[in-house]
Scaffold this active site. Sequence first.
Site, PDB file in Angstrom:
ATOM      1  N   ARG A  78      30.264 -28.638 -18.590  1.00  0.00           N
ATOM      2  CA  ARG A  78      29.278 -28.172 -17.608  1.00  0.00           C
ATOM      3  C   ARG A  78      28.714 -26.793 -17.943  1.00  0.00           C
ATOM      4  O   ARG A  78      27.784 -26.335 -17.293  1.00  0.00           O
ATOM      5  CB  ARG A  78      29.898 -28.151 -16.212  1.00  0.00           C
ATOM      6  CG  ARG A  78      30.265 -29.535 -15.744  1.00  0.00           C
ATOM      7  CD  ARG A  78      30.731 -29.615 -14.329  1.00  0.00           C
ATOM      8  NE  ARG A  78      31.264 -28.367 -13.805  1.00  0.00           N
ATOM      9  CZ  ARG A  78      31.784 -28.247 -12.613  1.00  0.00           C
ATOM     10  NH1 ARG A  78      31.857 -29.263 -11.817  1.00  0.00           N
ATOM     11  NH2 ARG A  78      32.252 -27.084 -12.202  1.00  0.00           N
ATOM     12  N   CYS A  79      29.259 -26.138 -18.956  1.00  0.00           N
ATOM     13  CA  CYS A  79      28.836 -24.789 -19.331  1.00  0.00           C
ATOM     14  C   CYS A  79      27.841 -24.856 -20.496  1.00  0.00           C
ATOM     15  O   CYS A  79      28.142 -25.426 -21.549  1.00  0.00           O
ATOM     16  CB  CYS A  79      30.060 -23.972 -19.731  1.00  0.00           C
ATOM     17  SG  CYS A  79      29.682 -22.366 -20.432  1.00  0.00           S
ATOM     18  N   SER A  80      26.683 -24.245 -20.323  1.00  0.00           N
ATOM     19  CA  SER A  80      25.662 -24.295 -21.381  1.00  0.00           C
ATOM     20  C   SER A  80      26.142 -23.601 -22.659  1.00  0.00           C
ATOM     21  O   SER A  80      25.867 -24.079 -23.766  1.00  0.00           O
ATOM     22  CB  SER A  80      24.353 -23.673 -20.896  1.00  0.00           C
ATOM     23  OG  SER A  80      24.519 -22.303 -20.604  1.00  0.00           O
ATOM     24  N   ARG A 127      28.451 -25.929 -24.435  1.00  0.00           N
ATOM     25  CA  ARG A 127      27.689 -27.007 -25.086  1.00  0.00           C
ATOM     26  C   ARG A 127      27.022 -26.496 -26.362  1.00  0.00           C
ATOM     27  O   ARG A 127      26.959 -27.210 -27.367  1.00  0.00           O
ATOM     28  CB  ARG A 127      26.651 -27.598 -24.124  1.00  0.00           C
ATOM     29  CG  ARG A 127      27.268 -28.406 -22.997  1.00  0.00           C
ATOM     30  CD  ARG A 127      26.236 -29.213 -22.215  1.00  0.00           C
ATOM     31  NE  ARG A 127      25.133 -28.430 -21.695  1.00  0.00           N
ATOM     32  CZ  ARG A 127      25.099 -27.857 -20.493  1.00  0.00           C
ATOM     33  NH1 ARG A 127      26.133 -27.982 -19.671  1.00  0.00           N
ATOM     34  NH2 ARG A 127      24.033 -27.179 -20.115  1.00  0.00           N
TER      35      ARG A 127
END
Length: 113
Positions: free
Chosen positions: A9-11, A14
């Site tokens: 969920r963390c950019s 990712r």
Amino acid sequence: MITIYHNPRCSKSREGLQMLELLNQPFTIVKYLNEPLSKEELTEIISKLGIAPIDLVRQKETVWKEAYKDKQLTDEQTIDAMVMHPALIERPIVVHNDKAVIARPADKIKEIL
């Protein structure tokens, strides 16, 4: 072997995963929110990072502000807090052999390969 401690969920996490894919080297993904780290594992990662435990804490997280912000914690207590609340762990962390980085920005991964 390369391991990324990842929160999908963390950019930034990712981006770290994408960097590893571009480097075309085999790696393992540990979704540490689903597979919490033991105190021993986290202590080893902190040692490889070469930082103080407090430097791995996401101090803007609500749980930190509410439960720990104004307390003087020892390194062991800080690690215990991260084990109990994995969302406090900065991400992504990439480990390769005896080295590790907090991959913010993702290019930092290249420093340990």
